[in-house]
Motif scaffolding. Structure first.
Motif, PDB file in Angstrom:
ATOM      1  N   VAL A   1       0.762  -0.915   0.278  1.00 41.11           N
ATOM      2  CA  VAL A   1       0.057  -0.032  -0.328  1.00 41.11           C
ATOM      3  C   VAL A   1       0.771   1.136  -0.292  1.00 41.11           C
ATOM      4  O   VAL A   1       1.090   2.106  -0.560  1.00 41.11           O
ATOM      5  N   PHE A   2       1.565   1.298   0.701  1.00 42.12           N
ATOM      6  CA  PHE A   2       2.587   2.539   1.324  1.00 42.12           C
ATOM      7  C   PHE A   2       3.971   2.766   0.128  1.00 42.12           C
ATOM      8  O   PHE A   2       3.777   4.183  -0.712  1.00 42.12           O
ATOM      9  N   ALA A   3       4.790   2.391  -0.184  1.00 39.85           N
ATOM     10  CA  ALA A   3       5.423   1.996  -0.913  1.00 39.85           C
ATOM     11  C   ALA A   3       5.065   2.314  -2.903  1.00 39.85           C
ATOM     12  O   ALA A   3       5.550   3.036  -3.209  1.00 39.85           O
ATOM     13  N   PRO A   4       4.695   1.716  -3.107  1.00 46.49           N
ATOM     14  CA  PRO A   4       3.352   2.323  -4.886  1.00 46.49           C
ATOM     15  C   PRO A   4       3.397   3.756  -4.527  1.00 46.49           C
ATOM     16  O   PRO A   4       3.272   4.280  -5.347  1.00 46.49           O
ATOM     17  N   LYS A   5       2.851   3.687  -3.469  1.00 45.09           N
ATOM     18  CA  LYS A   5       1.670   5.190  -3.235  1.00 45.09           C
ATOM     19  C   LYS A   5       2.757   6.520  -3.253  1.00 45.09           C
ATOM     20  O   LYS A   5       2.443   7.863  -2.950  1.00 45.09           O
ATOM     21  N   LEU A   6       4.911   6.240  -2.452  1.00 45.18           N
ATOM     22  CA  LEU A   6       5.415   7.311  -2.117  1.00 45.18           C
ATOM     23  C   LEU A   6       6.685   7.181  -3.148  1.00 45.18           C
ATOM     24  O   LEU A   6       7.038   7.887  -3.508  1.00 45.18           O
ATOM     25  N   LEU A   7       6.109   6.387  -3.846  1.00 44.35           N
ATOM     26  CA  LEU A   7       8.075   5.825  -4.998  1.00 44.35           C
ATOM     27  C   LEU A   7       8.086   7.438  -6.313  1.00 44.35           C
ATOM     28  O   LEU A   7       5.978   7.442  -6.706  1.00 44.35           O
ATOM     29  N   GLY A   8       8.451   8.020  -6.253  1.00 42.48           N
ATOM     30  CA  GLY A   8       8.938   9.378  -6.899  1.00 42.48           C
ATOM     31  C   GLY A   8       8.445  10.513  -6.315  1.00 42.48           C
ATOM     32  O   GLY A   8       9.142  11.431  -6.823  1.00 42.48           O
ATOM     33  N   LEU A   9       8.212  10.724  -4.651  1.00 47.75           N
ATOM     34  CA  LEU A   9       7.823  11.769  -4.143  1.00 47.75           C
ATOM     35  C   LEU A   9       9.056  12.065  -3.642  1.00 47.75           C
ATOM     36  O   LEU A   9      10.556  11.203  -3.412  1.00 47.75           O
ATOM     37  N   SER A  10       9.846  13.523  -3.091  1.00 51.86           N
ATOM     38  CA  SER A  10      11.028  13.033  -2.856  1.00 51.86           C
ATOM     39  C   SER A  10      11.272  13.400  -0.868  1.00 51.86           C
ATOM     40  O   SER A  10       9.669  13.997  -0.145  1.00 51.86           O
ATOM     41  N   PRO A  11      11.949  13.109  -0.239  1.00 52.57           N
ATOM     42  CA  PRO A  11      11.846  12.630   1.357  1.00 52.57           C
ATOM     43  C   PRO A  11      11.018  14.357   2.295  1.00 52.57           C
ATOM     44  O   PRO A  11      10.454  14.470   2.799  1.00 52.57           O
ATOM     45  N   LEU A  12      11.218  15.385   0.679  1.00 52.40           N
ATOM     46  CA  LEU A  12      11.084  16.964   1.854  1.00 52.40           C
ATOM     47  C   LEU A  12       9.673  16.930   1.698  1.00 52.40           C
ATOM     48  O   LEU A  12       9.334  17.973   2.568  1.00 52.40           O
ATOM     49  N   GLU A  13       9.011  16.787   1.000  1.00 49.71           N
ATOM     50  CA  GLU A  13       7.522  16.542   0.504  1.00 49.71           C
ATOM     51  C   GLU A  13       7.048  15.693   1.997  1.00 49.71           C
ATOM     52  O   GLU A  13       6.093  15.148   0.948  1.00 49.71           O
ATOM     53  N   ARG A  14       6.723  16.106   2.848  1.00 43.71           N
ATOM     54  CA  ARG A  14       6.357  15.645   4.092  1.00 43.71           C
ATOM     55  C   ARG A  14       4.935  15.334   3.777  1.00 43.71           C
ATOM     56  O   ARG A  14       4.436  14.810   4.360  1.00 43.71           O
ATOM     57  N   GLU A  15       4.924  16.624   3.829  1.00 42.35           N
ATOM     58  CA  GLU A  15       3.178  16.852   3.449  1.00 42.35           C
ATOM     59  C   GLU A  15       2.101  16.171   2.241  1.00 42.35           C
ATOM     60  O   GLU A  15       1.014  15.409   2.538  1.00 42.35           O
ATOM     61  N   ARG A  16       2.910  15.595   0.983  1.00 40.52           N
ATOM     62  CA  ARG A  16       1.750  14.644  -0.163  1.00 40.52           C
ATOM     63  C   ARG A  16       2.336  13.774   1.051  1.00 40.52           C
ATOM     64  O   ARG A  16       1.984  13.055   1.039  1.00 40.52           O
TER      65      ARG A  16
END
Length: 367
Positions: free
Chosen positions: A69-84
């Motif tokens: 669930v989590f990994a597919p949604k987070l790939l490609g985001l920046s670690p700085l985009e904590r709100e996203r």
């Protein structure tokens, strides 16, 4: 910098002795190591300790929700985009320790990228915290012997005493024996893990009124709404909400409803981002916080001390930072050390710790 992968690695390390309390007992640390990888070669690491009798999570469920669930949604985001990141994590209800581990691994990446400690990025108030040690269920003499050993070996002078047994007189006897053996200079507080009713809690507190207890924590269930308010209104000492206050909205409910007068913050449950929101919320309402423990290993404890030492309000009280002493081994290459009753924040960028690959290979459960 982008997230390119998230690993969830189940591992298992036995405890030296069972840890017993009102809501259950733990014989083995069956936790999950969480690693977040980036396209710049930086990796952030954290630990997720499941507590099925408290939050419903298991080692298997943490691995499944992160991988599927989590990994597919987070790939490609920046670690700085904590709100996203949190927007996407929060689309799934529950799973607090899985979410917390992902959050803390991202902070570890940010610290490493900046060449700064996570504790410094969070606030940088101090470089260490005083330590509180948990004393679990046992005959009174054994509880006293453990507390004396911990005091004499590590210089710890604050103890969290597990209560909630029936009859409650066993716990009153144990607390009285601890006070007599340890003397007035040692700080004692109690945690019932929801084991007593409001009436039993009230009677027990009256019988321990002369022991100088600092706090009482979760003596009766949060679902006993009226009984809990009745108890807290009559409690002679501050009443800590712990498992009843796992997120900011629950903190508001417990404090404004009169069901608690202090809050336990656990980074294993709310990570760094949500823990900071809870801390600021408590500061705004003028209530104390205590850094709690999820029976973490040393990696989880490094996260707790990094957060607790970063803020004035969380560094004020001794933090629950010693449960790893009961484990037969750990994953860290350089073990944490409690000296003179305090634990220092590990030095170095990010969390300042490194997992030993040989130990991980020995204890991981997926190979």
């Amino acid at each position: 910098m982008k997230i390119t992968g998230i690993e969830s690695i189940p591992f298992s390390i036995p405890y030296r002795k069972p840890l017993r309390f009102a809501s259950g007992e733990v014989h083995t640390a069956e936790h999950v190591l969480v690693r977040v990888h980036t396209d710049e070669g930086l990796t952030g690491t954290a630990e997720a300790p499941p507590r099925p009798y408290t939050y419903g999570e298991t080692q298997e469920s943490i691995v499944a929700v992160i991988d599927r669930v989590f990994a597919p949604k987070l790939l490609g985001l920046s670690p700085l985009e904590r709100e996203r990141v949190h927007e996407r994590l929060d689309r799934t209800v529950g799973n607090p320790t899985a979410k917390a581990a992902v959050d803390m691994a991202l902070w570890d990446i940010l610290g490493r990228a900046a060449g700064q400690s996570v504790s410094g990025l969070l606030g940088g108030y101090t470089d260490r915290m005083r330590v509180s040690h948990m004393v679990g269920f046992a005959p009174a003499a054994r509880m006293v012997a453990e507390a004396e050993r911990i005091r004499d070996t590590y210089g710890i002078t604050t103890f969290k005493v597990k209560v909630g047994r029936l009859p409650y007189t066993d716990d009153v006897e144990a607390c009285r024996a601890l006070r007599q053996a340890l003397g007035p200079g040692v700080e004692l507080y109690i945690d019932g893990n929801r084991g007593w009713s409001a009436a039993e809690s009230s009677r027990a507190l009256r019988e321990m009124d002369d022991l100088g207890l600092t706090f009482a924590e979760e003596l009766c269930p949060a679902d006993d709404v009226l009984g809990r308010r009745w108890l807290v209104a009559r409690s002679p000492i501050p009443f800590i909400a712990d498992e009843s206050a796992t997120r900011a909205a629950e903190v508001t409910r417990e404090l404004l409803g009169g069901s608690a007068t202090a809050i336990s913050v656990k980074t294993a449950r709310t990570g760094f981002t949500a823990s900071q929101r809870v801390l600021h919320q408590c500061e705004g309402l003028g209530v104390e916080i205590v850094m709690g423990n999820q029976i973490d290993g040393q990696l989880g404890t490094a996260c707790s001390v990094a957060f607790g030492a970063a803020h004035r309000s969380s560094a004020r009280r001794a933090g629950e930072l010693s449960n790893f002493l009961d484990m037969t081994d750990d994953l860290l290459a350089e073990p944490l050390r409690i000296e003179n009753g305090a634990l220092r924040v590990p030095e170095g960028p990010g969390l300042g710790v490194r997992v030993d690959p040989e130990k991980l290979a020995r204890y991981r459960q997926d190979r």
